[in-house]
Motif scaffolding. Structure first.
Motif, PDB file in Angstrom:
ATOM      1  N   VAL A  42      38.303  33.289  38.920  1.00  0.00           N
ATOM      2  CA  VAL A  42      37.971  34.092  40.096  1.00  0.00           C
ATOM      3  C   VAL A  42      36.531  34.560  39.969  1.00  0.00           C
ATOM      4  O   VAL A  42      36.125  35.074  38.920  1.00  0.00           O
ATOM      5  CB  VAL A  42      38.909  35.305  40.242  1.00  0.00           C
ATOM      6  N   VAL A  43      35.756  34.369  41.030  1.00  0.00           N
ATOM      7  CA  VAL A  43      34.373  34.843  41.069  1.00  0.00           C
ATOM      8  C   VAL A  43      34.251  35.919  42.134  1.00  0.00           C
ATOM      9  O   VAL A  43      34.627  35.702  43.291  1.00  0.00           O
ATOM     10  CB  VAL A  43      33.400  33.694  41.365  1.00  0.00           C
ATOM     11  N   ASP A  44      33.732  37.074  41.748  1.00  0.00           N
ATOM     12  CA  ASP A  44      33.524  38.232  42.631  1.00  0.00           C
ATOM     13  C   ASP A  44      34.839  38.724  43.235  1.00  0.00           C
ATOM     14  O   ASP A  44      35.164  38.436  44.392  1.00  0.00           O
ATOM     15  CB  ASP A  44      32.509  37.906  43.728  1.00  0.00           C
ATOM     16  N   PRO A  45      35.612  39.505  42.470  1.00  0.00           N
ATOM     17  CA  PRO A  45      36.863  40.039  42.992  1.00  0.00           C
ATOM     18  C   PRO A  45      36.704  40.896  44.238  1.00  0.00           C
ATOM     19  O   PRO A  45      37.654  41.071  45.004  1.00  0.00           O
ATOM     20  CB  PRO A  45      37.397  40.883  41.829  1.00  0.00           C
ATOM     21  N   LEU A  80      41.731  43.790  38.784  1.00  0.00           N
ATOM     22  CA  LEU A  80      42.182  42.399  38.692  1.00  0.00           C
ATOM     23  C   LEU A  80      42.460  42.033  37.238  1.00  0.00           C
ATOM     24  O   LEU A  80      43.388  41.262  36.963  1.00  0.00           O
ATOM     25  CB  LEU A  80      41.143  41.458  39.303  1.00  0.00           C
ATOM     26  N   ARG A  81      41.687  42.579  36.321  1.00  0.00           N
ATOM     27  CA  ARG A  81      41.994  42.360  34.903  1.00  0.00           C
ATOM     28  C   ARG A  81      43.349  42.957  34.541  1.00  0.00           C
ATOM     29  O   ARG A  81      44.131  42.343  33.798  1.00  0.00           O
ATOM     30  CB  ARG A  81      40.904  42.955  34.015  1.00  0.00           C
ATOM     31  N   GLU A  82      43.653  44.137  35.084  1.00  0.00           N
ATOM     32  CA  GLU A  82      44.967  44.738  34.843  1.00  0.00           C
ATOM     33  C   GLU A  82      46.089  43.844  35.353  1.00  0.00           C
ATOM     34  O   GLU A  82      47.133  43.696  34.710  1.00  0.00           O
ATOM     35  CB  GLU A  82      45.061  46.102  35.522  1.00  0.00           C
ATOM     36  N   LEU A  83      45.867  43.235  36.503  1.00  0.00           N
ATOM     37  CA  LEU A  83      46.904  42.413  37.121  1.00  0.00           C
ATOM     38  C   LEU A  83      47.091  41.076  36.416  1.00  0.00           C
ATOM     39  O   LEU A  83      48.193  40.515  36.429  1.00  0.00           O
ATOM     40  CB  LEU A  83      46.557  42.155  38.587  1.00  0.00           C
ATOM     41  N   GLY A  85      45.288  40.077  33.168  1.00  0.00           N
ATOM     42  CA  GLY A  85      44.960  39.998  31.755  1.00  0.00           C
ATOM     43  C   GLY A  85      43.703  39.201  31.456  1.00  0.00           C
ATOM     44  O   GLY A  85      43.294  39.085  30.298  1.00  0.00           O
ATOM     45  N   ALA A  86      43.059  38.659  32.478  1.00  0.00           N
ATOM     46  CA  ALA A  86      41.876  37.823  32.279  1.00  0.00           C
ATOM     47  C   ALA A  86      40.649  38.678  31.997  1.00  0.00           C
ATOM     48  O   ALA A  86      40.479  39.752  32.575  1.00  0.00           O
ATOM     49  CB  ALA A  86      41.629  36.960  33.515  1.00  0.00           C
ATOM     50  N   PRO A  87      39.750  38.216  31.132  1.00  0.00           N
ATOM     51  CA  PRO A  87      38.517  38.963  30.887  1.00  0.00           C
ATOM     52  C   PRO A  87      37.559  38.869  32.065  1.00  0.00           C
ATOM     53  O   PRO A  87      37.553  37.881  32.809  1.00  0.00           O
ATOM     54  CB  PRO A  87      37.935  38.272  29.654  1.00  0.00           C
ATOM     55  N   VAL A  88      36.762  39.916  32.230  1.00  0.00           N
ATOM     56  CA  VAL A  88      35.732  39.952  33.265  1.00  0.00           C
ATOM     57  C   VAL A  88      34.380  39.820  32.582  1.00  0.00           C
ATOM     58  O   VAL A  88      34.053  40.585  31.669  1.00  0.00           O
ATOM     59  CB  VAL A  88      35.781  41.273  34.069  1.00  0.00           C
TER      60      VAL A  88
END
Length: 280
Positions: A42-45, A80-83, A85-88
């Motif tokens: 994902v780019v730019d949440p 979005l990281r909370e949802l 688990g992906a790093p930002v």
């Protein structure tokens, strides 16, 4: 239901519901993946809008990237990281969550896609673009697409967030993007080009543009035109005029709700012209 738009073989976009004078129709969030990939990037949440973020999190998200620090691109990143688990990851460390800062020239491999990080400061000091590559298309250099954030928009021109954003940096970045686009059209090979094809622009706001070289050239011409207008306004006003006075002459046709942004751009141009004069 989320209104997804397919923007290329490796990308689709979901526009956030945050329209406004500075965001046009809203922020474009991009989801990247090669065909058949089990995960996405994902780019730019975008903004902190739960429905928007839930739609972005619907597939297994491997990585979250941001083009620059502005809230309309980053506000939803931590959520979005909370949802997922992906790093930002971002160029500015303050906007990283569980991931390392991006490096200019870095090649990221995720979701079956190769993503090259291209530093393009000017709109902000931490602005980056992402050059997309499809590893399955190595014979012609890969799929030519560049996510430009706010460095090149789908319509109109971008604001320089002075003093963080600087015109000299921005002109250099436009030159870099123009070179990338023209090499691709000329059929160059290598990390930045696909033989004989225009590079598509996937902007942070507005519609997809078909030709990076043409878009960058138009931006370069616009900036030079504005610089000439600012020079003329300074000569007309005399001395060291305030940015508001110059903006009134150069950007008099800009709506009132955009005058603040116009004055930022004028400040950036005045700073650039002072630097050019002192360097003589």
């Amino acid at each position: 239901m989320a209104d997804w738009q397919q923007t290329g073989p490796l990308s689709r976009t979901l526009r956030a519901a945050n329209p406004g004078p500075m965001t046009l129709d809203g922020t474009n969030s991009y989801v990247l993946a090669a065909p058949g990939s089990a995960t996405v990037v994902v780019v730019d949440p975008g903004p902190l809008l739960e429905d928007h973020l839930a739609a972005l999190a619907a597939g297994p998200v491997e990585l979250i990237l941001v083009t620059h620090r502005h809230a309309d691109h980053t506000e939803g990143s931590a959520r979005l990281r909370e949802l997922t688990g992906a790093p930002v990851r971002a160029a500015h460390p303050d906007f990283c969550h569980g991931g390392a800062p991006l490096r200019d020239g870095e090649l990221i491999r995720a979701a079956g896609v190769e993503i090259e990080v291209l530093a393009t400061p000017g709109h902000t000091s931490d602005s980056v673009c992402f050059v997309l590559k499809d590893p399955s298309l190595k014979h012609d250099g890969g799929t030519p697409q560049v996510l430009t954030g706010d460095t090149v928009l789908g319509q109109g021109s971008t604001v320089l967030d002075y003093p963080d954003g600087r015109l000299g940096d921005y002109l250099d970045s436009l030159g870099k993007l123009h070179g990338l686009g023209t090499r691709a059209l000329a059929g160059a090979t290598g990390a930045h080009a696909a033989a004989g094809r225009p590079v598509a622009v996937l902007p942070g706001h507005g519609p997809v543009l078909p030709d990076l070289a043409a878009a960058a050239a138009a931006y370069q011409a616009h900036r030079q035109e504005r610089l000439a207008q600012v020079r003329a306004a300074v000569e007309q006003l005399g001395g060291e005029p305030a940015a508001a006075a110059v903006a009134a002459l150069v950007y008099g046709d800009v709506p009132a709700n955009l005058q603040g942004a116009a004055q930022l751009s004028v400040q950036a141009q005045l700073d650039y012209l002072r630097g050019a004069t002192s360097a003589r």
